[in-house]
Design an enzyme around this catalytic site. Structure first.
Site, PDB file in Angstrom:
ATOM      1  N   ARG A  15      35.774 -11.617 -64.711  1.00  0.00           N
ATOM      2  CA  ARG A  15      36.538 -10.457 -64.269  1.00  0.00           C
ATOM      3  C   ARG A  15      38.038 -10.718 -64.459  1.00  0.00           C
ATOM      4  O   ARG A  15      38.467 -11.832 -64.723  1.00  0.00           O
ATOM      5  CB  ARG A  15      36.242 -10.158 -62.795  1.00  0.00           C
ATOM      6  CG  ARG A  15      34.861  -9.612 -62.534  1.00  0.00           C
ATOM      7  CD  ARG A  15      34.546  -9.512 -61.051  1.00  0.00           C
ATOM      8  NE  ARG A  15      34.329 -10.815 -60.444  1.00  0.00           N
ATOM      9  CZ  ARG A  15      34.042 -11.012 -59.153  1.00  0.00           C
ATOM     10  NH1 ARG A  15      33.950  -9.975 -58.342  1.00  0.00           N
ATOM     11  NH2 ARG A  15      33.849 -12.232 -58.673  1.00  0.00           N
ATOM     12  N   LYS A  75      39.233 -13.695 -57.836  1.00  0.00           N
ATOM     13  CA  LYS A  75      38.714 -14.741 -56.954  1.00  0.00           C
ATOM     14  C   LYS A  75      39.837 -15.553 -56.330  1.00  0.00           C
ATOM     15  O   LYS A  75      40.984 -15.522 -56.777  1.00  0.00           O
ATOM     16  CB  LYS A  75      37.767 -15.666 -57.726  1.00  0.00           C
ATOM     17  CG  LYS A  75      36.452 -15.009 -58.094  1.00  0.00           C
ATOM     18  CD  LYS A  75      35.710 -14.444 -56.881  1.00  0.00           C
ATOM     19  CE  LYS A  75      35.225 -15.509 -55.921  1.00  0.00           C
ATOM     20  NZ  LYS A  75      34.578 -14.928 -54.719  1.00  0.00           N
ATOM     21  N   TYR A  94      40.722 -11.727 -53.514  1.00  0.00           N
ATOM     22  CA  TYR A  94      39.746 -12.192 -52.532  1.00  0.00           C
ATOM     23  C   TYR A  94      40.102 -13.624 -52.132  1.00  0.00           C
ATOM     24  O   TYR A  94      40.468 -14.438 -52.987  1.00  0.00           O
ATOM     25  CB  TYR A  94      38.331 -12.182 -53.114  1.00  0.00           C
ATOM     26  CG  TYR A  94      37.737 -10.805 -53.280  1.00  0.00           C
ATOM     27  CD1 TYR A  94      37.468 -10.004 -52.171  1.00  0.00           C
ATOM     28  CD2 TYR A  94      37.431 -10.303 -54.541  1.00  0.00           C
ATOM     29  CE1 TYR A  94      36.927  -8.747 -52.308  1.00  0.00           C
ATOM     30  CE2 TYR A  94      36.886  -9.037 -54.699  1.00  0.00           C
ATOM     31  CZ  TYR A  94      36.634  -8.260 -53.579  1.00  0.00           C
ATOM     32  OH  TYR A  94      36.103  -7.007 -53.724  1.00  0.00           O
ATOM     33  N   HIS A  96      38.438 -15.297 -48.731  1.00  0.00           N
ATOM     34  CA  HIS A  96      37.303 -15.887 -48.010  1.00  0.00           C
ATOM     35  C   HIS A  96      37.691 -17.247 -47.418  1.00  0.00           C
ATOM     36  O   HIS A  96      37.119 -18.293 -47.748  1.00  0.00           O
ATOM     37  CB  HIS A  96      36.094 -16.033 -48.940  1.00  0.00           C
ATOM     38  CG  HIS A  96      35.597 -14.740 -49.507  1.00  0.00           C
ATOM     39  ND1 HIS A  96      34.975 -13.780 -48.748  1.00  0.00           N
ATOM     40  CD2 HIS A  96      35.672 -14.238 -50.772  1.00  0.00           C
ATOM     41  CE1 HIS A  96      34.652 -12.743 -49.520  1.00  0.00           C
ATOM     42  NE2 HIS A  96      35.070 -12.993 -50.746  1.00  0.00           N
ATOM     43  N   GLU A 118      39.111  -8.750 -48.873  1.00  0.00           N
ATOM     44  CA  GLU A 118      37.905  -8.595 -48.065  1.00  0.00           C
ATOM     45  C   GLU A 118      38.162  -8.262 -46.607  1.00  0.00           C
ATOM     46  O   GLU A 118      37.220  -7.925 -45.870  1.00  0.00           O
ATOM     47  CB  GLU A 118      37.023  -9.853 -48.162  1.00  0.00           C
ATOM     48  CG  GLU A 118      37.523 -11.068 -47.408  1.00  0.00           C
ATOM     49  CD  GLU A 118      38.484 -11.914 -48.212  1.00  0.00           C
ATOM     50  OE1 GLU A 118      38.825 -13.013 -47.731  1.00  0.00           O
ATOM     51  OE2 GLU A 118      38.888 -11.503 -49.320  1.00  0.00           O
ATOM     52  N   ASP A 270      29.923 -16.569 -49.945  1.00  0.00           N
ATOM     53  CA  ASP A 270      31.385 -16.589 -49.988  1.00  0.00           C
ATOM     54  C   ASP A 270      31.980 -16.886 -48.618  1.00  0.00           C
ATOM     55  O   ASP A 270      33.085 -17.414 -48.513  1.00  0.00           O
ATOM     56  CB  ASP A 270      31.939 -15.251 -50.486  1.00  0.00           C
ATOM     57  CG  ASP A 270      32.017 -15.181 -52.003  1.00  0.00           C
ATOM     58  OD1 ASP A 270      32.287 -16.215 -52.621  1.00  0.00           O
ATOM     59  OD2 ASP A 270      31.799 -14.093 -52.556  1.00  0.00           O
TER      60      ASP A 270
END
Length: 372
Positions: A15, A75, A94, A96, A118, A270
Site C-alpha cells: 500500500r 503502516k 496507523y 497500534h 485507528e 495488530d
C-alpha cells in the site's frame, strides 16, 4: 505545507499513503508533496504518474523525512524510519502502540506529533479511519482461513461450504463489529455454518436482523466461547478495544483442546492478538502451528490487496490529512474533538490514555499537550 510520502517497508506491504488523485487534492489546496521513488509501484502507479499529479519524486526515504513537514504513511514506522522523525514533524498513519513498547519509546523520543488512524473517532463512536481496513481484513479472514484449512497447509482438509451430502465447515466469529460483519458476509457467500459471538446485545440484534436465520448469534460468556471454539473448524478473532491491547479471549488450554487441523485467524493481531497463542506473522511466512491448530496472524492483512486497500483508505483519510495541512496540527486537532482522539504521542508525551496505562507512561491529555 510540504507533505511527504515514503515507500512502505514492512514485509510485503504494497500500500501507499497517498494515491496520485489524493496528491492532486493536496496540490489544489496549495501544498507541496514529495514522494519516494517507487512508492506507488505496488498499486500500479509509476513515478511519472505521481509527477503528473504534481508531486516531486525523491530518491530515498531519508530525503522524504528530512524535508517534509508531515509524513503520510499506511503502516507504523519501522525502526529505521523512527530514527528519521524530528521534533514537531507530523506523522499521520496507523500506529497500534499498545502492544508495541519499542515503537512507543522511539516516537516519544522523537518529539514528533503522531496521529494514529485507528483511534480517530466520529460523533457516533465509530472509527472511520480504521473501518475500511477492518472491512478488508474481515473479508480476507475467511479467504485466509479457507486456504489454511487445506491439508497441504496443516488444516483439517475441509472445504468451507462443503458439497451436497457433506456438511459445511463450522466457522466461529468472535466479535460482531466491522471485522465480524464482513467475515460473516464472506463466510455466508462460501456456504459456511456460522456462529457469531459478542458481548453487546445491540450488536447481536443488528447481526440477527441483517443476516436473519442464516447465522447463529450467541452472547459471549466464557462458557459459550469455550463451547463454540472447541466445536469450530475455523475461528476468526475480530475483537477490538480502541487503542488498547486486545483481550486474550481464547486461552492456550482452549487451543490445545481444539480439533487437530482447525484454524485460528487473528485479525486483532495488530493490537497484540486475542488468542493467547498468537504472535504476529508476515505475508512471507503467514502461518504456524501450535498443538495441531493452524494460526494465521498476519499483522498487515490488507497489504495483500494493496490497490483495493489504498483506495479505501485514502477515501477516508484524505479529508483529515487536508485538515492537518490546511490548518496546522494544533488548529486541526483542537477544532475537532473526534480528530483529536487520534493524537497518541505529542512532543515527547503519550496522549492516549490506554497506551499510557498499558506501557507505563505518564498520560497527558491531547488538549494539554497541544496547548502546551
Amino acid at each position: 505545507m510540504l507533505v511527504g510520502v515514503p515507500k512502505e517497508i514492512k514485509n510485503h506491504e504494497y500500500r501507499v499513503g497517498l494515491t496520485p488523485s489524493s496528491i492532486r487534492e493536496f496540490i489544489a489546496h496549495g501544498h507541496k508533496v514529495v514522494v519516494e521513488s517507487g512508492a506507488g509501484t505496488g498499486i500500479g502507479y509509476s513515478n511519472q504518474d505521481y509527477m503528473d499529479a504534481g508531486a516531486a519524486v525523491l530518491d530515498s526515504a531519508e530525503e522524504i523525512f528530512a524535508t517534509a513537514d508531515m509524513i503520510v504513511k499506511v503502516k507504523e514506522p519501522q525502526a529505521g524510519e523512527r530514527k528519521m522523525l524530528r521534533e514537531e514533524q507530523i506523522l499521520f498513519t496507523y500506529l497500534h502502540l499498545a502492544p508495541d513498547p519499542d515503537q512507543t519509546h522511539d516516537l516519544v523520543d522523537s518529539g514528533a506529533v503522531c496521529v494514529a488512524y485507528e483511534t480517530v473517532t466520529d460523533g457516533n463512536g465509530g472509527l472511520p479511519l480504521l473501518a475500511p481496513m477492518s472491512q478488508v481484513a474481515g473479508r480476507m479472514s475467511i479467504q485466509a482461513g479457507a486456504h489454511s484449512l487445506e491439508k497441504a497447509h496443516g488444516g483439517r482438509g475441509i472445504l468451507i461450504g462443503g458439497v451436497p451430502g457433506v456438511e459445511a465447515a463450522k466457522v466461529v466469529i468472535i466479535g460482531g463489529g466491522v471485522v465480524g460483519e464482513n467475515a460473516i458476509r464472506m463466510a455466508l457467500g462460501m456456504g459456511a455454518d456460522i456462529v457469531a459471538l459478542d458481548r453487546n446485545v445491540d450488536v447481536l440484534n443488528n447481526l440477527a436482523r441483517r443476516f436473519d436465520e442464516h447465522i447463529t448469534t450467541v452472547y459471549s460468556t466464557g462458557a459459550a466461547l469455550e463451547k463454540y471454539v472447541l466445536e469450530a473448524d475455523l475461528v476468526v478473532g475480530g475483537v477490538l478495544v480502541k487503542g488498547a491491547a486486545a483481550p486474550k479471549l481464547v486461552s492456550a488450554e482452549m487451543v490445545k483442546a481444539m480439533k487437530p487441523g482447525s484454524v485460528l485467524v487473528d485479525v486483532a493481531i495488530d493490537q497484540g492478538g486475542c488468542f493467547e497463542t498468537s504472535h504476529a506473522t508476515t505475508h512471507a511466512d503467514p502461518i504456524y502451528v501450535v498443538d495441531d491448530v493452524v494460526h494465521y496472524c498476519v499483522a498487515n492483512m490488507p497489504g495483500a490487496v494493496p490497490r483495493t486497500s489504498t483506495y479505501a483508505l485514502n477515501n477516508v483519510t484524505l479529508p483529515y490529512g487536508l485538515a492537518l495541512a490546511d490548518n496546522g496540527y494544533k488548529a486541526a486537532l483542537l477544532d475537532n474533538p473526534w480528530f483529536m482522539e487520534g493524537l497518541n504521542v505529542c512532543k515527547g508525551k503519550v496522549t492516549y490514555e490506554a497506551v499510557a496505562q498499558e506501557l507505563g507512561y505518564e498520560y497527558q491529555t491531547p488538549k494539554d499537550a497541544l496547548m502546551g
